[in-house]
Enzyme design. Structure first.
Site, PDB file in Angstrom:
ATOM      1  N   ASP A  11     -30.403 -12.864 -85.991  1.00  9.43           N
ATOM      2  CA  ASP A  11     -30.838 -11.586 -86.532  1.00  9.43           C
ATOM      3  C   ASP A  11     -32.181 -11.223 -85.893  1.00  9.43           C
ATOM      4  O   ASP A  11     -32.945 -12.101 -85.475  1.00  9.43           O
ATOM      5  CB  ASP A  11     -30.971 -11.705 -88.053  1.00  9.43           C
ATOM      6  CG  ASP A  11     -31.581 -10.477 -88.681  1.00  9.43           C
ATOM      7  OD1 ASP A  11     -31.043  -9.377 -88.480  1.00  9.43           O
ATOM      8  OD2 ASP A  11     -32.608 -10.627 -89.361  1.00  9.43           O
ATOM      9  N   ASP A  13     -34.718  -8.159 -86.962  1.00 15.10           N
ATOM     10  CA  ASP A  13     -35.788  -7.779 -87.884  1.00 15.10           C
ATOM     11  C   ASP A  13     -36.008  -8.844 -88.951  1.00 15.10           C
ATOM     12  O   ASP A  13     -35.096  -9.167 -89.709  1.00 15.10           O
ATOM     13  CB  ASP A  13     -35.453  -6.444 -88.571  1.00 15.10           C
ATOM     14  CG  ASP A  13     -35.378  -5.298 -87.581  1.00 15.10           C
ATOM     15  OD1 ASP A  13     -36.390  -5.047 -86.910  1.00 15.10           O
ATOM     16  OD2 ASP A  13     -34.311  -4.667 -87.478  1.00 15.10           O
TER      17      ASP A  13
END
Length: 262
Positions: A11, A13
Protein backbone atom coordinates in the site's frame (compact mmCIF):
# COMPACT_ATOMS: atom_id res chain seq x y z
CA UNK A 1 10.32 -14.93 7.85
CA UNK A 2 8.77 -11.97 6.08
CA UNK A 3 11.24 -12.21 3.19
CA UNK A 4 10.19 -15.69 2.06
CA UNK A 5 7.29 -14.63 -0.18
CA UNK A 6 7.58 -14.36 -3.96
CA UNK A 7 5.43 -11.26 -4.28
CA UNK A 8 4.97 -8.15 -2.15
CA UNK A 9 1.98 -5.82 -2.52
CA UNK A 10 2.69 -2.55 -0.78
CA UNK A 11 0.00 0.00 0.00
CA UNK A 12 1.20 3.56 -0.60
CA UNK A 13 -0.55 6.17 1.56
CA UNK A 14 0.34 5.56 5.20
CA UNK A 15 2.60 2.61 4.36
CA UNK A 16 5.34 3.62 1.91
CA UNK A 17 4.84 7.35 2.41
CA UNK A 18 2.61 9.77 4.26
CA UNK A 19 1.86 12.98 2.39
CA UNK A 20 5.10 13.96 0.67
CA UNK A 21 7.40 12.21 3.12
CA UNK A 22 8.80 8.71 2.74
CA UNK A 23 8.25 6.38 5.67
CA UNK A 24 11.76 5.77 7.05
CA UNK A 25 13.25 2.59 5.66
CA UNK A 26 10.71 2.11 2.85
CA UNK A 27 13.27 2.71 0.12
CA UNK A 28 15.67 0.18 1.64
CA UNK A 29 12.92 -2.43 1.97
CA UNK A 30 11.92 -2.16 -1.69
CA UNK A 31 15.54 -2.19 -2.89
CA UNK A 32 16.37 -5.23 -0.75
CA UNK A 33 13.32 -7.19 -1.87
CA UNK A 34 14.13 -6.55 -5.52
CA UNK A 35 17.76 -7.49 -4.98
CA UNK A 36 16.50 -10.79 -3.57
CA UNK A 37 14.54 -11.37 -6.78
CA UNK A 38 11.15 -10.63 -5.26
CA UNK A 39 8.28 -9.05 -7.20
CA UNK A 40 6.90 -5.76 -5.86
CA UNK A 41 3.67 -3.95 -6.80
CA UNK A 42 2.39 -0.73 -5.25
CA UNK A 43 -1.29 -0.38 -4.43
CA UNK A 44 -3.54 2.62 -3.84
CA UNK A 45 -7.27 3.13 -3.47
CA UNK A 46 -6.91 6.76 -4.53
CA UNK A 47 -8.21 7.55 -8.02
CA UNK A 48 -7.01 11.16 -7.97
CA UNK A 49 -3.63 10.49 -9.58
CA UNK A 50 -2.54 8.45 -12.59
CA UNK A 51 -0.35 5.40 -12.18
CA UNK A 52 2.40 7.36 -13.89
CA UNK A 53 1.98 10.11 -11.26
CA UNK A 54 2.39 7.57 -8.48
CA UNK A 55 5.51 6.17 -10.15
CA UNK A 56 6.97 9.66 -10.49
CA UNK A 57 6.29 10.41 -6.83
CA UNK A 58 7.97 7.18 -5.77
CA UNK A 59 10.99 8.01 -7.93
CA UNK A 60 11.23 11.46 -6.34
CA UNK A 61 11.17 9.84 -2.89
CA UNK A 62 14.00 7.49 -3.84
CA UNK A 63 11.98 4.38 -4.75
CA UNK A 64 12.49 3.36 -8.40
CA UNK A 65 9.13 2.60 -10.06
CA UNK A 66 7.28 2.84 -13.35
CA UNK A 67 3.61 2.87 -14.31
CA UNK A 68 3.36 -0.91 -14.59
CA UNK A 69 4.45 -1.26 -10.94
CA UNK A 70 1.30 0.52 -9.73
CA UNK A 71 -2.29 -0.70 -9.41
CA UNK A 72 -4.89 1.80 -8.22
CA UNK A 73 -8.68 1.85 -8.10
CA UNK A 74 -8.96 3.87 -11.33
CA UNK A 75 -7.03 1.21 -13.22
CA UNK A 76 -9.03 -1.56 -11.56
CA UNK A 77 -12.33 0.10 -12.51
CA UNK A 78 -11.21 0.65 -16.10
CA UNK A 79 -10.05 -2.96 -16.47
CA UNK A 80 -13.27 -4.28 -14.92
CA UNK A 81 -15.49 -2.31 -17.29
CA UNK A 82 -13.36 -3.14 -20.33
CA UNK A 83 -13.80 -6.84 -19.54
CA UNK A 84 -17.41 -6.89 -18.32
CA UNK A 85 -19.06 -4.02 -20.22
CA UNK A 86 -16.94 -3.05 -23.23
CA UNK A 87 -18.00 0.17 -24.91
CA UNK A 88 -20.20 1.25 -21.99
CA UNK A 89 -21.15 4.84 -21.22
CA UNK A 90 -20.63 6.45 -17.83
CA UNK A 91 -21.14 9.64 -15.89
CA UNK A 92 -18.18 10.12 -13.56
CA UNK A 93 -18.03 11.81 -10.18
CA UNK A 94 -14.27 11.91 -10.05
CA UNK A 95 -11.18 13.79 -11.11
CA UNK A 96 -9.36 13.85 -14.50
CA UNK A 97 -6.96 10.92 -13.81
CA UNK A 98 -9.94 8.57 -13.38
CA UNK A 99 -11.64 9.93 -16.49
CA UNK A 100 -8.44 9.47 -18.51
CA UNK A 101 -7.98 5.88 -17.31
CA UNK A 102 -11.58 5.02 -18.21
CA UNK A 103 -11.28 6.52 -21.68
CA UNK A 104 -8.06 4.61 -22.30
CA UNK A 105 -10.03 1.42 -21.60
CA UNK A 106 -12.73 2.32 -24.13
CA UNK A 107 -15.36 3.73 -21.75
CA UNK A 108 -17.36 6.66 -23.15
CA UNK A 109 -17.40 9.33 -20.42
CA UNK A 110 -20.45 11.59 -20.71
CA UNK A 111 -20.39 15.10 -19.27
CA UNK A 112 -24.17 15.62 -19.33
CA UNK A 113 -26.09 12.43 -18.48
CA UNK A 114 -29.43 14.02 -19.43
CA UNK A 115 -28.24 15.54 -22.71
CA UNK A 116 -28.05 14.15 -26.25
CA UNK A 117 -25.77 11.31 -25.11
CA UNK A 118 -28.24 10.09 -22.45
CA UNK A 119 -28.88 7.62 -21.01
CA UNK A 120 -25.69 6.26 -19.50
CA UNK A 121 -25.02 2.75 -18.23
CA UNK A 122 -23.22 3.70 -15.02
CA UNK A 123 -22.60 6.49 -12.57
CA UNK A 124 -19.07 5.95 -11.29
CA UNK A 125 -18.36 7.53 -7.91
CA UNK A 126 -14.85 8.30 -6.68
CA UNK A 127 -12.87 10.57 -4.38
CA UNK A 128 -13.63 13.97 -5.94
CA UNK A 129 -12.35 17.22 -4.44
CA UNK A 130 -14.57 19.14 -6.92
CA UNK A 131 -17.78 17.40 -5.86
CA UNK A 132 -20.71 19.81 -5.77
CA UNK A 133 -24.51 20.06 -6.01
CA UNK A 134 -24.47 20.03 -9.82
CA UNK A 135 -22.66 16.66 -9.86
CA UNK A 136 -25.08 15.31 -7.27
CA UNK A 137 -28.03 16.38 -9.39
CA UNK A 138 -26.50 14.85 -12.53
CA UNK A 139 -26.11 11.56 -10.68
CA UNK A 140 -29.73 11.68 -9.56
CA UNK A 141 -31.00 12.30 -13.10
CA UNK A 142 -28.79 9.55 -14.53
CA UNK A 143 -30.09 7.01 -12.00
CA UNK A 144 -33.66 8.01 -12.81
CA UNK A 145 -32.89 7.20 -16.44
CA UNK A 146 -31.64 3.74 -15.48
CA UNK A 147 -27.93 4.15 -14.65
CA UNK A 148 -26.36 1.80 -12.11
CA UNK A 149 -24.00 2.94 -9.36
CA UNK A 150 -20.38 1.76 -9.15
CA UNK A 151 -17.59 3.15 -6.96
CA UNK A 152 -13.82 3.08 -7.14
CA UNK A 153 -13.37 2.95 -3.38
CA UNK A 154 -15.27 3.45 -0.14
CA UNK A 155 -12.63 4.92 2.18
CA UNK A 156 -14.10 7.30 4.73
CA UNK A 157 -10.93 9.36 4.95
CA UNK A 158 -7.57 9.72 3.26
CA UNK A 159 -4.39 10.08 5.36
CA UNK A 160 -2.40 13.24 4.71
CA UNK A 161 0.44 14.90 6.52
CA UNK A 162 -1.03 16.29 9.72
CA UNK A 163 -4.25 14.24 9.71
CA UNK A 164 -7.00 13.03 7.41
CA UNK A 165 -9.41 14.44 4.81
CA UNK A 166 -12.81 13.13 3.57
CA UNK A 167 -12.61 10.42 0.92
CA UNK A 168 -15.00 8.70 -1.51
CA UNK A 169 -17.41 7.45 1.17
CA UNK A 170 -18.67 11.02 1.51
CA UNK A 171 -19.56 11.18 -2.19
CA UNK A 172 -21.12 7.71 -2.07
CA UNK A 173 -23.27 8.70 0.90
CA UNK A 174 -24.51 11.82 -0.85
CA UNK A 175 -25.41 10.02 -4.08
CA UNK A 176 -27.09 7.11 -2.32
CA UNK A 177 -29.00 9.52 -0.12
CA UNK A 178 -30.25 11.57 -3.07
CA UNK A 179 -31.08 8.69 -5.42
CA UNK A 180 -32.29 5.99 -3.03
CA UNK A 181 -30.12 3.58 -5.04
CA UNK A 182 -27.18 1.63 -3.66
CA UNK A 183 -23.70 1.20 -5.05
CA UNK A 184 -23.68 -2.27 -6.60
CA UNK A 185 -19.93 -2.76 -6.58
CA UNK A 186 -16.93 -1.08 -4.98
CA UNK A 187 -14.03 -2.08 -7.19
CA UNK A 188 -11.24 -0.97 -4.84
CA UNK A 189 -10.25 -2.19 -1.42
CA UNK A 190 -11.43 -4.41 0.21
CA UNK A 191 -12.57 -6.02 -3.04
CA UNK A 192 -9.92 -8.61 -4.02
CA UNK A 193 -10.15 -7.56 -7.69
CA UNK A 194 -7.24 -5.17 -7.15
CA UNK A 195 -5.12 -7.97 -5.71
CA UNK A 196 -5.98 -10.21 -8.65
CA UNK A 197 -4.64 -7.51 -10.99
CA UNK A 198 -1.52 -7.12 -8.84
CA UNK A 199 -0.86 -10.88 -8.85
CA UNK A 200 -1.36 -11.03 -12.60
CA UNK A 201 1.21 -8.27 -13.06
CA UNK A 202 3.73 -10.08 -10.87
CA UNK A 203 3.01 -13.54 -12.27
CA UNK A 204 2.46 -15.07 -8.83
CA UNK A 205 -0.40 -16.73 -6.96
CA UNK A 206 -2.17 -15.06 -4.00
CA UNK A 207 -0.83 -17.57 -1.47
CA UNK A 208 2.71 -16.63 -2.53
CA UNK A 209 2.18 -12.96 -1.62
CA UNK A 210 2.31 -10.69 1.39
CA UNK A 211 0.20 -7.54 1.41
CA UNK A 212 1.46 -4.69 3.59
CA UNK A 213 -0.91 -1.86 4.51
CA UNK A 214 -2.11 0.49 7.21
CA UNK A 215 -5.87 -0.11 7.19
CA UNK A 216 -7.62 -3.03 8.84
CA UNK A 217 -10.97 -2.58 7.07
CA UNK A 218 -9.45 -2.37 3.59
CA UNK A 219 -5.86 -3.64 3.20
CA UNK A 220 -6.01 -6.43 5.76
CA UNK A 221 -9.58 -7.52 5.02
CA UNK A 222 -8.85 -7.57 1.29
CA UNK A 223 -5.77 -9.71 1.84
CA UNK A 224 -7.72 -12.17 3.97
CA UNK A 225 -10.44 -12.44 1.31
CA UNK A 226 -7.81 -13.11 -1.37
CA UNK A 227 -6.06 -15.82 0.66
CA UNK A 228 -2.90 -13.77 1.22
CA UNK A 229 -0.75 -13.29 4.27
CA UNK A 230 -1.18 -9.82 5.74
CA UNK A 231 1.08 -7.36 7.53
CA UNK A 232 -0.36 -4.26 9.20
CA UNK A 233 1.84 -1.21 9.74
CA UNK A 234 1.07 1.40 12.38
CA UNK A 235 2.31 4.42 10.39
CA UNK A 236 -1.11 5.24 8.92
CA UNK A 237 -4.63 5.40 10.33
CA UNK A 238 -4.62 2.28 12.53
CA UNK A 239 -3.38 2.07 16.11
CA UNK A 240 -2.39 -0.97 18.11
CA UNK A 241 -5.49 -0.58 20.30
CA UNK A 242 -7.73 -0.93 17.25
CA UNK A 243 -6.09 -4.21 16.32
CA UNK A 244 -6.93 -5.69 19.72
CA UNK A 245 -10.61 -4.76 19.34
CA UNK A 246 -11.20 -6.57 16.03
CA UNK A 247 -12.65 -10.02 15.48
CA UNK A 248 -9.79 -10.88 13.12
CA UNK A 249 -6.12 -10.07 13.28
CA UNK A 250 -3.51 -9.49 10.60
CA UNK A 251 -0.87 -12.18 10.38
CA UNK A 252 1.78 -9.63 11.34
CA UNK A 253 1.69 -6.23 13.03
CA UNK A 254 4.71 -3.97 12.41
CA UNK A 255 5.57 -0.53 13.70
CA UNK A 256 6.47 0.43 10.13
CA UNK A 257 7.41 -1.02 6.76
CA UNK A 258 11.04 -0.70 7.79
CA UNK A 259 10.50 -3.63 10.18
CA UNK A 260 9.76 -5.94 7.25
CA UNK A 261 13.45 -6.88 7.01
CA UNK A 262 14.03 -7.38 10.73
Amino acid sequence: MLTTFRGYILDLDGTVYRGDKLIPGADKVVATLRKMGKKVVFLSNKPTETRADYATKLMQLGVPADEDDVVNSSFAMAQYLAARSPGCRAYVIGEPPLVDELRRAGVTVVDNPTGPEAPVDYVIIAFDRTFDYAKLNNALQAVRLGARLLATNADRTCPVEGGEIPDAAAMIGAVEGATGAKVELVIGKPNPIMLELACKRMGVCPHECLIVGDRLETDMLMGKRAGMMTALVLTGVTSGDQVEALSFRPDYVLDSIGDLLR
